[in-house]
Write a protein that holds these residues in place. Structure first.
Motif, PDB file in Angstrom:
ATOM      1  N   LEU A  34     -28.255   3.166 -30.401  1.00 21.32           N
ATOM      2  CA  LEU A  34     -29.272   3.886 -29.637  1.00 21.32           C
ATOM      3  C   LEU A  34     -30.678   3.462 -30.059  1.00 21.32           C
ATOM      4  CD1 LEU A  34     -29.776   6.162 -27.534  1.00 21.32           C
ATOM      5  CD2 LEU A  34     -29.852   7.745 -29.481  1.00 21.32           C
ATOM      6  N   VAL A  38     -34.362   7.481 -25.928  1.00 21.28           N
ATOM      7  CA  VAL A  38     -33.866   8.414 -24.923  1.00 21.28           C
ATOM      8  C   VAL A  38     -35.062   8.978 -24.177  1.00 21.28           C
ATOM      9  CG1 VAL A  38     -32.559  10.523 -24.448  1.00 21.28           C
ATOM     10  CG2 VAL A  38     -31.917   9.078 -26.386  1.00 21.28           C
ATOM     11  N   TYR A  53     -29.997   0.994 -25.193  1.00 23.19           N
ATOM     12  CA  TYR A  53     -29.158   0.672 -26.336  1.00 23.19           C
ATOM     13  C   TYR A  53     -29.252  -0.829 -26.607  1.00 23.19           C
ATOM     14  CZ  TYR A  53     -26.611   5.145 -26.337  1.00 23.19           C
ATOM     15  OH  TYR A  53     -26.269   6.467 -26.433  1.00 23.19           O
ATOM     16  N   TYR A 104     -31.436   5.909 -21.125  1.00 23.02           N
ATOM     17  CA  TYR A 104     -31.300   5.402 -22.493  1.00 23.02           C
ATOM     18  C   TYR A 104     -31.438   3.882 -22.543  1.00 23.02           C
ATOM     19  CZ  TYR A 104     -28.458   9.720 -22.419  1.00 23.02           C
ATOM     20  OH  TYR A 104     -27.995  11.004 -22.230  1.00 23.02           O
ATOM     21  N   PHE A 111     -26.173   9.877 -27.117  1.00 26.63           N
ATOM     22  CA  PHE A 111     -24.797   9.494 -27.402  1.00 26.63           C
ATOM     23  C   PHE A 111     -24.804   8.559 -28.613  1.00 26.63           C
ATOM     24  CE2 PHE A 111     -22.471  10.963 -23.659  1.00 26.63           C
ATOM     25  CZ  PHE A 111     -23.511  11.226 -22.784  1.00 26.63           C
ATOM     26  N   TYR A 112     -23.988   8.901 -29.610  1.00 27.50           N
ATOM     27  CA  TYR A 112     -23.811   8.032 -30.757  1.00 27.50           C
ATOM     28  C   TYR A 112     -22.389   7.492 -30.738  1.00 27.50           C
ATOM     29  CZ  TYR A 112     -28.201   9.866 -32.543  1.00 27.50           C
ATOM     30  OH  TYR A 112     -29.519  10.206 -32.690  1.00 27.50           O
ATOM     31  N   ASN A 124     -29.170  15.244 -26.124  1.00 29.77           N
ATOM     32  CA  ASN A 124     -28.690  14.476 -24.967  1.00 29.77           C
ATOM     33  C   ASN A 124     -28.325  13.045 -25.319  1.00 29.77           C
ATOM     34  OD1 ASN A 124     -28.534  15.887 -22.394  1.00 29.77           O
ATOM     35  ND2 ASN A 124     -29.311  14.001 -21.537  1.00 29.77           N
ATOM     36  N   SER A 161     -37.982  11.319 -25.528  1.00 24.60           N
ATOM     37  CA  SER A 161     -37.530  12.427 -26.359  1.00 24.60           C
ATOM     38  C   SER A 161     -36.955  11.963 -27.695  1.00 24.60           C
ATOM     39  CB  SER A 161     -36.488  13.265 -25.606  1.00 24.60           C
ATOM     40  OG  SER A 161     -35.400  12.459 -25.180  1.00 24.60           O
ATOM     41  N   ILE A 162     -36.438  10.738 -27.735  1.00 21.56           N
ATOM     42  CA  ILE A 162     -35.892  10.220 -28.983  1.00 21.56           C
ATOM     43  C   ILE A 162     -36.277   8.750 -29.124  1.00 21.56           C
ATOM     44  CG2 ILE A 162     -33.764   9.626 -30.240  1.00 21.56           C
ATOM     45  CD1 ILE A 162     -32.487  12.120 -29.062  1.00 21.56           C
ATOM     46  N   SER A 180     -27.549   9.558 -17.650  1.00 16.44           N
ATOM     47  CA  SER A 180     -26.611  10.683 -17.566  1.00 16.44           C
ATOM     48  C   SER A 180     -27.355  11.903 -17.042  1.00 16.44           C
ATOM     49  CB  SER A 180     -25.979  10.983 -18.931  1.00 16.44           C
ATOM     50  OG  SER A 180     -26.885  11.641 -19.776  1.00 16.44           O
ATOM     51  N   PRO A 181     -26.598  12.854 -16.516  1.00 20.42           N
ATOM     52  CA  PRO A 181     -27.255  14.113 -16.148  1.00 20.42           C
ATOM     53  C   PRO A 181     -27.817  14.770 -17.398  1.00 20.42           C
ATOM     54  CG  PRO A 181     -25.081  13.952 -15.154  1.00 20.42           C
ATOM     55  CD  PRO A 181     -25.191  12.845 -16.151  1.00 20.42           C
ATOM     56  N   PHE A 182     -28.854  15.546 -17.251  1.00 21.16           N
ATOM     57  CA  PHE A 182     -29.487  16.177 -18.399  1.00 21.16           C
ATOM     58  C   PHE A 182     -29.082  17.639 -18.500  1.00 21.16           C
ATOM     59  CE2 PHE A 182     -32.628  16.517 -21.651  1.00 21.16           C
ATOM     60  CZ  PHE A 182     -33.057  17.837 -21.592  1.00 21.16           C
ATOM     61  N   GLY A 183     -28.946  18.109 -19.748  1.00 20.29           N
ATOM     62  CA  GLY A 183     -28.757  19.535 -19.931  1.00 20.29           C
ATOM     63  C   GLY A 183     -27.356  19.890 -20.363  1.00 20.29           C
ATOM     64  N   ALA A 188     -31.723  11.852 -17.626  1.00 17.75           N
ATOM     65  CA  ALA A 188     -31.711  11.280 -18.978  1.00 17.75           C
ATOM     66  C   ALA A 188     -31.400   9.801 -18.846  1.00 17.75           C
ATOM     67  CB  ALA A 188     -30.668  11.965 -19.858  1.00 17.75           C
ATOM     68  N   ARG A 211     -21.768  13.278 -28.192  1.00 15.70           N
ATOM     69  CA  ARG A 211     -23.047  13.602 -27.542  1.00 15.70           C
ATOM     70  C   ARG A 211     -23.713  14.722 -28.302  1.00 15.70           C
ATOM     71  NH1 ARG A 211     -24.348  14.131 -21.173  1.00 15.70           N
ATOM     72  NH2 ARG A 211     -26.250  15.325 -21.296  1.00 15.70           N
ATOM     73  N   SER A 254     -35.982  11.932 -21.385  1.00 13.92           N
ATOM     74  CA  SER A 254     -35.507  13.142 -20.721  1.00 13.92           C
ATOM     75  C   SER A 254     -36.603  13.599 -19.774  1.00 13.92           C
ATOM     76  CB  SER A 254     -35.201  14.224 -21.756  1.00 13.92           C
ATOM     77  OG  SER A 254     -34.278  13.767 -22.711  1.00 13.92           O
ATOM     78  N   GLU A 270     -35.381   6.015 -32.017  1.00 15.31           N
ATOM     79  CA  GLU A 270     -34.608   5.843 -33.247  1.00 15.31           C
ATOM     80  C   GLU A 270     -35.273   4.834 -34.180  1.00 15.31           C
ATOM     81  OE1 GLU A 270     -31.571   7.232 -34.331  1.00 15.31           O
ATOM     82  OE2 GLU A 270     -31.808   8.729 -32.761  1.00 15.31           O
TER      83      GLU A 270
END
Lengths: 114, 111
Positions: free
Chosen positions: A45, A48, A35, A33, B99-100, B97, A55-56, A94-97, A31, B93, A50, A58
């Motif tokens: 954010l 993201v 920011y 990101y 983070f806010y 996955n 996946s995201i 970060s690690p995913f899951g 994962a 979180r 994944s 914003e």
């Protein structure tokens, strides 16, 4: 290697320029990101990824275009930015899951749009 | 998406006193809550975290408590030192996955 590395550290660009921010990690995190952080504000954010797939998003303006070419790299392509886009851009991974661990941040790219 | 609120926005304490920062979150599915310290011009760095199945965690002078029912969590720093002066962010979180972050607390420890 427990580092997230971002380049460049500083970037000044004009509103008609095209530039890219780069981020690299070798911790096996799936994962990643982007920011955006303005002065005296929290990280906000943007995107993201994944497993190398977006996946995201914003609701970020299209003048910001992310790319994840492989599991270690994350890019943010910039085009036709506005002065209000000046900020610190932070990459994180970060690690995913289900493993609950923190996001590791790079030192950021301080972007100034002139 | 998740909404994380943080209070107070600024906090000044005398060296040796305790500091408490509080956060609330909106998404009951959030399951992990890190706290970050950010010094001027530097990256956010984790200082402590708590998982949703734990009520309290302590690491030397720093502790975090979580009330899942009320959806709030707090950071406690005891015996504060000038080097604790920084901006502190709580985060949650989400299931995607992501983070806010809370709005941040600028902590000043007065020698």
């Amino acid at each position: 290697d427990t580092e997230v590395t971002q380049t460049p550290k500083h970037l000044v660009m004009g509103m008609t320029n095209k530039k890219s921010l780069k981020c690299e990690q070798h911790m096996g995190h799936r994962a990643m990101y982007w920011y955006k952080q303005k002065a005296k504000k929290p990280p906000e954010l943007m995107f993201v990824y994944s497993y190398e797939k977006l996946s995201i998003n914003e609701s970020v303006p299209s003048r910001f275009s992310p790319e994840c070419p492989n599991s270690s790299l994350l890019n943010l392509h910039l085009h036709a930015l506005q002065p209000e886009d000046s900020a610190l851009y932070l990459c994180a991974s970060s690690p995913f899951g289900t493993v609950n661990t923190e996001a590791f941040f790079g030192q950021g790219t301080r972007l100034t749009v002139v | 998406g998740e909404n994380v609120e943080q209070h107070p926005s600024t906090l000044s304490v005398q060296e040796g006193d305790s500091a408490v920062i509080k956060c609330t979150y909106s998404d009951s599915a959030s399951n992990y809550f890190p706290w970050y310290k950010q010094e001027l011009g530097k990256r956010p760095q984790l200082i402590i975290d708590i998982r949703s199945n734990v009520g309290e965690k302590k690491d030397q002078r720093i502790a975090v408590t979580l009330n899942k029912t009320a959806k709030h969590f707090s950071l406690h720093i005891t015996e504060t030192q000038p080097e604790d002066s920084a901006v502190y962010f709580c985060a949650a979180r989400g299931t995607g996955n992501q983070f806010y972050f809370g709005t941040g607390t600028s902590l000043t420890v007065i020698p």
